[in-house]
Design a protein around this motif. Structure first.
Motif, PDB file in Angstrom:
ATOM      1  N   ALA A  50      15.757  -9.581   0.339  1.00 17.42           N
ATOM      2  CA  ALA A  50      15.162  -9.929  -0.945  1.00 17.42           C
ATOM      3  C   ALA A  50      13.772  -9.313  -1.099  1.00 17.42           C
ATOM      4  O   ALA A  50      13.413  -8.856  -2.166  1.00 17.42           O
ATOM      5  CB  ALA A  50      15.091 -11.443  -1.093  1.00 17.42           C
ATOM      6  N   ARG A  51      12.980  -9.307  -0.041  1.00 19.20           N
ATOM      7  CA  ARG A  51      11.631  -8.746  -0.097  1.00 19.20           C
ATOM      8  C   ARG A  51      11.605  -7.388   0.588  1.00 19.20           C
ATOM      9  O   ARG A  51      12.502  -7.040   1.340  1.00 19.20           O
ATOM     10  CB  ARG A  51      10.656  -9.680   0.624  1.00 19.20           C
ATOM     11  N   THR A  52      10.546  -6.655   0.326  1.00 20.75           N
ATOM     12  CA  THR A  52      10.390  -5.382   1.026  1.00 20.75           C
ATOM     13  C   THR A  52       9.907  -5.653   2.437  1.00 20.75           C
ATOM     14  O   THR A  52       9.292  -6.689   2.704  1.00 20.75           O
ATOM     15  CB  THR A  52       9.379  -4.477   0.292  1.00 20.75           C
ATOM     16  N   PRO A  53      10.156  -4.738   3.345  1.00 25.49           N
ATOM     17  CA  PRO A  53       9.685  -4.951   4.712  1.00 25.49           C
ATOM     18  C   PRO A  53       8.157  -5.002   4.767  1.00 25.49           C
ATOM     19  O   PRO A  53       7.477  -4.343   3.981  1.00 25.49           O
ATOM     20  CB  PRO A  53      10.198  -3.731   5.479  1.00 25.49           C
ATOM     21  N   ALA A  54       7.628  -5.757   5.695  1.00 22.53           N
ATOM     22  CA  ALA A  54       6.180  -5.828   5.880  1.00 22.53           C
ATOM     23  C   ALA A  54       5.682  -4.486   6.417  1.00 22.53           C
ATOM     24  O   ALA A  54       6.356  -3.836   7.212  1.00 22.53           O
ATOM     25  CB  ALA A  54       5.833  -6.946   6.858  1.00 22.53           C
ATOM     26  N   TRP A  55       4.492  -4.088   5.983  1.00 24.93           N
ATOM     27  CA  TRP A  55       3.917  -2.827   6.428  1.00 24.93           C
ATOM     28  C   TRP A  55       3.605  -2.886   7.917  1.00 24.93           C
ATOM     29  O   TRP A  55       3.161  -3.908   8.438  1.00 24.93           O
ATOM     30  CB  TRP A  55       2.613  -2.541   5.672  1.00 24.93           C
ATOM     31  N   SER A  56       3.868  -1.792   8.615  1.00 26.36           N
ATOM     32  CA  SER A  56       3.484  -1.672  10.017  1.00 26.36           C
ATOM     33  C   SER A  56       3.318  -0.194  10.337  1.00 26.36           C
ATOM     34  O   SER A  56       3.926   0.673   9.689  1.00 26.36           O
ATOM     35  CB  SER A  56       4.535  -2.286  10.949  1.00 26.36           C
ATOM     36  N   LYS A  57       2.505   0.090  11.318  1.00 30.55           N
ATOM     37  CA  LYS A  57       2.313   1.479  11.744  1.00 30.55           C
ATOM     38  C   LYS A  57       3.642   2.069  12.214  1.00 30.55           C
ATOM     39  O   LYS A  57       4.010   3.178  11.833  1.00 30.55           O
ATOM     40  CB  LYS A  57       1.283   1.541  12.877  1.00 30.55           C
ATOM     41  N   ARG A  58       4.379   1.297  12.999  1.00 29.84           N
ATOM     42  CA  ARG A  58       5.677   1.761  13.492  1.00 29.84           C
ATOM     43  C   ARG A  58       6.635   2.035  12.328  1.00 29.84           C
ATOM     44  O   ARG A  58       7.374   3.005  12.330  1.00 29.84           O
ATOM     45  CB  ARG A  58       6.272   0.715  14.429  1.00 29.84           C
ATOM     46  N   GLY A  59       6.579   1.182  11.305  1.00 29.83           N
ATOM     47  CA  GLY A  59       7.426   1.373  10.137  1.00 29.83           C
ATOM     48  C   GLY A  59       7.091   2.653   9.382  1.00 29.83           C
ATOM     49  O   GLY A  59       7.986   3.366   8.924  1.00 29.83           O
TER      50      GLY A  59
ATOM     51  N   HIS B  42       1.833  11.401  15.167  1.00 27.13           N
ATOM     52  CA  HIS B  42       1.803  10.154  15.935  1.00 27.13           C
ATOM     53  C   HIS B  42       0.780   9.165  15.397  1.00 27.13           C
ATOM     54  O   HIS B  42       0.601   8.093  15.959  1.00 27.13           O
ATOM     55  CB  HIS B  42       1.489  10.435  17.411  1.00 27.13           C
ATOM     56  N   THR B  43       0.039   9.557  14.339  1.00 26.28           N
ATOM     57  CA  THR B  43      -0.985   8.672  13.802  1.00 26.28           C
ATOM     58  C   THR B  43      -0.690   8.352  12.345  1.00 26.28           C
ATOM     59  O   THR B  43       0.143   8.991  11.718  1.00 26.28           O
ATOM     60  CB  THR B  43      -2.389   9.301  13.903  1.00 26.28           C
ATOM     61  N   ILE B  44      -1.418   7.380  11.834  1.00 30.07           N
ATOM     62  CA  ILE B  44      -1.298   6.976  10.438  1.00 30.07           C
ATOM     63  C   ILE B  44      -2.549   7.446   9.703  1.00 30.07           C
ATOM     64  O   ILE B  44      -3.661   7.293  10.208  1.00 30.07           O
ATOM     65  CB  ILE B  44      -1.187   5.433  10.331  1.00 30.07           C
ATOM     66  N   ASP B  45      -2.356   8.014   8.519  1.00 31.09           N
ATOM     67  CA  ASP B  45      -3.488   8.419   7.695  1.00 31.09           C
ATOM     68  C   ASP B  45      -3.452   7.644   6.391  1.00 31.09           C
ATOM     69  O   ASP B  45      -2.380   7.462   5.805  1.00 31.09           O
ATOM     70  CB  ASP B  45      -3.451   9.919   7.411  1.00 31.09           C
ATOM     71  N   HIS B  46      -4.606   7.193   5.952  1.00 29.54           N
ATOM     72  CA  HIS B  46      -4.730   6.467   4.686  1.00 29.54           C
ATOM     73  C   HIS B  46      -5.073   7.461   3.589  1.00 29.54           C
ATOM     74  O   HIS B  46      -6.048   8.203   3.715  1.00 29.54           O
ATOM     75  CB  HIS B  46      -5.816   5.395   4.783  1.00 29.54           C
ATOM     76  N   LEU B  47      -4.297   7.500   2.512  1.00 33.10           N
ATOM     77  CA  LEU B  47      -4.567   8.417   1.406  1.00 33.10           C
ATOM     78  C   LEU B  47      -5.906   8.083   0.762  1.00 33.10           C
ATOM     79  O   LEU B  47      -6.723   8.962   0.513  1.00 33.10           O
ATOM     80  CB  LEU B  47      -3.433   8.362   0.386  1.00 33.10           C
ATOM     81  N   VAL B  48      -6.132   6.818   0.453  1.00 28.64           N
ATOM     82  CA  VAL B  48      -7.460   6.341   0.066  1.00 28.64           C
ATOM     83  C   VAL B  48      -8.035   5.767   1.353  1.00 28.64           C
ATOM     84  O   VAL B  48      -7.543   4.762   1.868  1.00 28.64           O
ATOM     85  CB  VAL B  48      -7.386   5.253  -1.040  1.00 28.64           C
ATOM     86  N   PRO B  49      -9.037   6.420   1.932  1.00 29.29           N
ATOM     87  CA  PRO B  49      -9.545   6.002   3.244  1.00 29.29           C
ATOM     88  C   PRO B  49      -9.996   4.542   3.273  1.00 29.29           C
ATOM     89  O   PRO B  49     -10.438   3.997   2.268  1.00 29.29           O
ATOM     90  CB  PRO B  49     -10.740   6.940   3.471  1.00 29.29           C
ATOM     91  N   GLN B  50      -9.867   3.944   4.430  1.00 34.92           N
ATOM     92  CA  GLN B  50     -10.281   2.551   4.595  1.00 34.92           C
ATOM     93  C   GLN B  50     -11.762   2.386   4.291  1.00 34.92           C
ATOM     94  O   GLN B  50     -12.178   1.347   3.786  1.00 34.92           O
ATOM     95  CB  GLN B  50      -9.967   2.072   6.014  1.00 34.92           C
ATOM     96  N   SER B  51     -12.548   3.414   4.564  1.00 37.90           N
ATOM     97  CA  SER B  51     -13.988   3.331   4.281  1.00 37.90           C
ATOM     98  C   SER B  51     -14.265   3.259   2.777  1.00 37.90           C
ATOM     99  O   SER B  51     -15.356   2.878   2.366  1.00 37.90           O
ATOM    100  CB  SER B  51     -14.715   4.538   4.871  1.00 37.90           C
ATOM    101  N   ARG B  52     -13.277   3.602   1.968  1.00 33.13           N
ATOM    102  CA  ARG B  52     -13.416   3.538   0.509  1.00 33.13           C
ATOM    103  C   ARG B  52     -12.556   2.433  -0.089  1.00 33.13           C
ATOM    104  O   ARG B  52     -12.232   2.452  -1.273  1.00 33.13           O
ATOM    105  CB  ARG B  52     -13.030   4.867  -0.109  1.00 33.13           C
ATOM    106  N   GLY B  53     -12.129   1.505   0.743  1.00 36.98           N
ATOM    107  CA  GLY B  53     -11.360   0.360   0.261  1.00 36.98           C
ATOM    108  C   GLY B  53      -9.856   0.508   0.345  1.00 36.98           C
ATOM    109  O   GLY B  53      -9.115  -0.345  -0.123  1.00 36.98           O
ATOM    110  N   GLY B  54      -9.383   1.595   0.935  1.00 36.11           N
ATOM    111  CA  GLY B  54      -7.938   1.791   1.101  1.00 36.11           C
ATOM    112  C   GLY B  54      -7.361   0.761   2.054  1.00 36.11           C
ATOM    113  O   GLY B  54      -7.987   0.394   3.043  1.00 36.11           O
ATOM    114  N   ARG B  55      -6.187   0.285   1.730  1.00 35.94           N
ATOM    115  CA  ARG B  55      -5.573  -0.781   2.523  1.00 35.94           C
ATOM    116  C   ARG B  55      -4.332  -0.278   3.243  1.00 35.94           C
ATOM    117  O   ARG B  55      -3.832   0.805   2.952  1.00 35.94           O
ATOM    118  CB  ARG B  55      -5.233  -1.951   1.603  1.00 35.94           C
ATOM    119  N   ASN B  56      -3.851  -1.096   4.164  1.00 33.53           N
ATOM    120  CA  ASN B  56      -2.611  -0.794   4.880  1.00 33.53           C
ATOM    121  C   ASN B  56      -1.430  -1.185   4.001  1.00 33.53           C
ATOM    122  O   ASN B  56      -0.954  -2.312   4.047  1.00 33.53           O
ATOM    123  CB  ASN B  56      -2.552  -1.567   6.197  1.00 33.53           C
ATOM    124  N   THR B  57      -0.962  -0.248   3.185  1.00 32.26           N
ATOM    125  CA  THR B  57       0.207  -0.470   2.333  1.00 32.26           C
ATOM    126  C   THR B  57       1.141   0.715   2.487  1.00 32.26           C
ATOM    127  O   THR B  57       0.724   1.801   2.927  1.00 32.26           O
ATOM    128  CB  THR B  57      -0.177  -0.625   0.852  1.00 32.26           C
TER     129      THR B  57
END
Length: 148
Positions: A64-73, A90-105
């Motif tokens: 019913a819901r979308t999977p929870a965000w995870s690095k492995r996912g 092997h790493t995750i990159d944030h399109l909007v950097p975390q330093s600019r308010g980007g979140r783990n989505t």
């Protein structure tokens, strides 16, 4: 043999289990044999190929819901392929950097290799001049599941 198919009471396939697990299901009387190898036995039971559950199992809540965000996912969704150069990542990159308010989505993160992740640093892909090879998306359950 790769496994025993388990059907819900409405004959929809749920998953597969090992033969020993299938025999335990028969002993607990939670399933009945739909199809079996007639010439092979395990104790009093023929070796099952297909089982059907005795009681209906609701599965809609799982999807019913979308999977929870995870690095492995994210790594699984992107097949461990860098979103910028196509190399193994092997790493995750944030399109909007975390330093600019980007979140783990799901829509703000992509898989990246170390050199591309360092090169992009705390900029957006447009600012870094690094176009994405594919846009991030919210994956389905089967893409990020550990049981695939």
């Amino acid at each position: 043999m790769s496994g025993v198919i388990v059907l819900n009471t409405d004959n929809t396939a749920l998953h597969t289990v090992t033969v020993p697990h299938a025999i335990r299901m028969l002993i607990r009387q939670v399933a009945i044999i739909e199809e079996a190898l007639e010439d092979r036995q395990i104790g009093p039971y023929p070796v099952p190929l297909v089982l059907r559950l005795v009681r209906y199992v609701k599965t809609a809540f799982l999807y019913a819901r979308t999977p929870a965000w995870s690095k492995r996912g994210v790594l699984r969704r992107d097949h461990h392929t860098c979103a910028y150069c196509g190399e193994r990542g092997h790493t995750i990159d944030h399109l909007v950097p975390q330093s600019r308010g980007g979140r783990n989505t799901w829509l703000n993160t992509v898989c990246a290799c170390e050199p591309c992740n360092r090169r992009k640093a705390d900029r957006t892909p447009a600012q870094a001049g690094m176009p994405l090879r594919a846009l991030p998306r919210i994956p389905g359950w089967r893409e990020v599941s550990t049981r695939t």
